[in-house]
Every structure is written in structure tokens, then in C-alpha cells.
Scaffold this motif. Structure first.
Motif: not given
Length: 343
Positions: A241-252
């Protein structure tokens, strides 16, 4: 854990903060200096003393704020978002349990459907940088193709619990598409560890042993076609979870929404798991432990096997769960014997 993933300037909202995964995630974030807002309704699905014990561990952290509330209360949840303005939401609150969903379906509709809808609405009206939410390996149903991959069809749930988790994924995808909410679903595979859930098999087996009761194993006594489970230790879940926190799917993208398996990718026979539990209890107690067993037919909603492919997770964040059941169960039995003063 030696890595430093979270951004301490951000505010993290954890729903289900008094729950098993929510507690461990909150603790890890707080130990790294993050500002964490927790919400939980402290329901009595299992022993509330355990939930309060988890909160007692979190209480000393000055950057932790706790709200006793229900995510099914939309007005209360909106007010929480308005007050605290979270940057990242980790939605872990849910009515858990496969068999209980047969006995009490209303609880699953309220918490898992209505509650998740309210979280999505709150993220819509109070935009967040990333919404991560708990799904489950249960969505794979009786999928016979192994290992389970995120691209597999998940159209045949065999329990209401699984159906609500699949619904959560569909709802999150729709809100992501309509309102550009970056959202990530996490399909957890049989999570276990210290301060875990008493309704989970490993915890119940341990309780039964100390109560002098036999354990019930739902595999028809067929050791050749035993149940297989991908048991995943809690620290591996938290790190994923932590490793994904600031890896959101691409906004475009049209729908900035992704789903990942988080599992150990090493399914074990249930009987092997139980034998390991016996060895770990023996080590914790300093005496030999043998748990009496009764074999019964599989229950409705149970599936014969779970097996996670974690290729997408590895590709995204370079992480693969790695804790062996020997190591994980030893930590659990050591905690259990200490917590219940059985030494």
C-alpha cells in the motif's frame, strides 16, 4: 521497514483505522511522521476490545486524529472531508467475512456498497490526489486459471461479500471515469499477522486450541484436493500500500483507475498452514502443540484455491510480498501468547 515512501506534508485519511489492516497502515504512516486521520465505527462483528487495543497503540501519536463514525453516514463523512481536507484516502473500512455475508447480508450492503459510495462522493466533492481502496481475492470466485491475474474475468462471485467487492471496483472505475478521481483497487489475499482478525481461520484455530476445542476444516478430509490459500503477511500488505500511495494512475487517461493483486504468490495447502501453526505455537509456548481436527464439507461461499499473480504490482512499484508462513505465523503466535498472557 527501511524504505521511506509517504510524504509527511500530506494528510492521509484511513477508513477502518481500528481494523486489522487499517491499524497497521496507520501505525506505519505515523511512525514516519505523517498526519493521519482515522475513522471507524467500532462495530461488534468481532471482539471490540481488540479494536480498542489497536487504537491505544495509535493514541500516543500527536499527528493522529480519530473519529468514531460510520462511512454509511454520508453527512458525517462529508463533514470529515470538509474539516480535514485529506490529500490521500485509503479506504479500508468494510464488513468483512464470507460466511457472515450469508447470515447478515444487510450489513454488507450498508458498509460495502453505501459506505463506499459515500467515500466516492466525498472524493468527488473534495478532490483528493489519490484514492486507494480495499478489494479482495474473493472477486475471482471459482476461477480455475492460476495464478489469478488482474485481467481475468471476475463475473461469477460465489458470496455476497465478493459481489460487494466487485461492485466497489465497478463504482470506483465509474467515478474515476466521470470525475477524474485517481483510484487504485487492492485485491488482498488472505491477510494474517499480529493483532489480526479473530474471524480469520488462523486466529480461530489458535483460540480453539487454548479453549480445548477441535478445529473444523472444511475440505471433506481430502488431503489430495486440500484447500490452497495465498497467505499474505500484514507487513507485506502495508508495504505494498505504501509504495502505491503516491503512484496514482495517470490523470490523462479516460479512467485513471487501476487494480492490483497483493498476495504472497506462494499458495499453501491449508493442512500445511495448520501444521506450521502448530510448530510456531510449540515454539512460543515451549511445549509440543497438537490441535485436534474435525473434517467437514466445504461451506457455501468458500473457494478451493487462491493464488495471486503480482506481476503488475512488481512492475509498478518494484515490490513483491516475501514473508514466509513460518516467519509470519511465528510472529503471530508470539504476539498471541503475549497478548492473552499464555506464557
Amino acid at each position: 521497514m527501511s524504505y521511506n515512501i509517504p510524504e509527511t506534508s500530506k494528510t492521509y485519511l484511513v477508513t477502518g483505522a481500528a481494523g486489522f489492516i487499517g491499524f497497521h497502515l496507520s501505525k506505519q504512516l505515523l511512525e514516519q511522521g505523517c498526519n493521519v486521520i482515522g475513522i471507524d465505527n467500532i462495530n461488534d462483528y468481532y471482539d471490540v476490545h481488540l479494536k480498542y487495543a489497536r487504537l491505544e497503540v495509535l493514541k500516543p501519536f500527536t499527528s493522529f486524529s480519530f473519529v468514531k463514525g460510520d462511512i454509511a453516514d454520508q453527512a458525517g463523512l462529508m463533514a470529515l472531508f470538509e474539516t480535514h481536507k485529506p490529500n490521500v484516502v485509503i479506504h479500508l473500512a468494510a464488513q468483512a467475512g464470507v460466511r457472515y455475508s450469508i447470515e447478515n447480508p444487510d450489513a454488507y450492503i450498508q458498509s460495502n456498497i453505501v459506505g463506499t459510495h459515500n467515500v466516492l462522493e466525498a472524493c468527488r466533492h473534495h478532490p483528493v490526489e489519490h484514492l486507494l481502496y480495499a478489494s479482495s481475492s474473493s472477486v475471482y470466485g471459482t476461477n480455475e486459471k492460476v495464478p489469478f491475474e488482474e485481467s481475468d474475468r471476475v463475473d461469477h462471485p460465489v458470496s455476497l461479500y465478493a459481489a460487494t467487492k466487485k461492485s466497489n471496483e465497478l463504482m470506483a472505475h465509474t467515478y474515476s471515469h466521470l470525475y477524474q478521481i485517481p483510484a487504485t483497487g487492492l485485491r488482498f489475499f488472505t491477510v494474517y499477522g499480529p493483532l489480526g482478525r479473530p474471524d480469520m481461520a488462523y486466529f480461530g484455530f489458535t483460540q480453539s486450541y487454548f479453549a480445548g476445542r477441535p478445529i473444523r476444516i472444511f475440505n471433506n478430509g481430502n488431503f489430495e484436493q486440500d484447500l490452497y490459500r495465498d497467505f499474505t503477511y500484514i507487513d507485506d500488505i502495508v508495504e505494498g500500500i505504501e509504495r502505491l500511495l503516491h503512484r496514482p494512475p495517470a490523470a490523462e487517461e479516460k479512467a485513471p483507475h487501476r487494480v492490483y493483486n497483493i498476495g504472497n504468490s506462494h499458495p499453501e495447502k491449508l493442512m500445511v498452514f495448520i501444521e506450521t501453526l502448530e510448530r510456531c505455537l510449540s515454539q512460543s509456548l515451549g511445549r509440543e502443540v497438537c490441535i485436534e481436527k474435525i473434517f467437514e464439507p466445504m461451506k457455501p461461499g468458500d473457494v478451493p484455491a487462491t493464488y495471486a499473480s503480482t506481476s503488475l504490482l512488481e512492475e509498478a512499484v518494484g515490490f513483491k510480498p516475501k514473508t514466509s508462513i513460518e516467519e509470519g505465523l511465528q510472529r503471530f503466535t508470539d504476539w498471541y501468547c503475549d497478548y492473552y498472557r499464555l506464557n
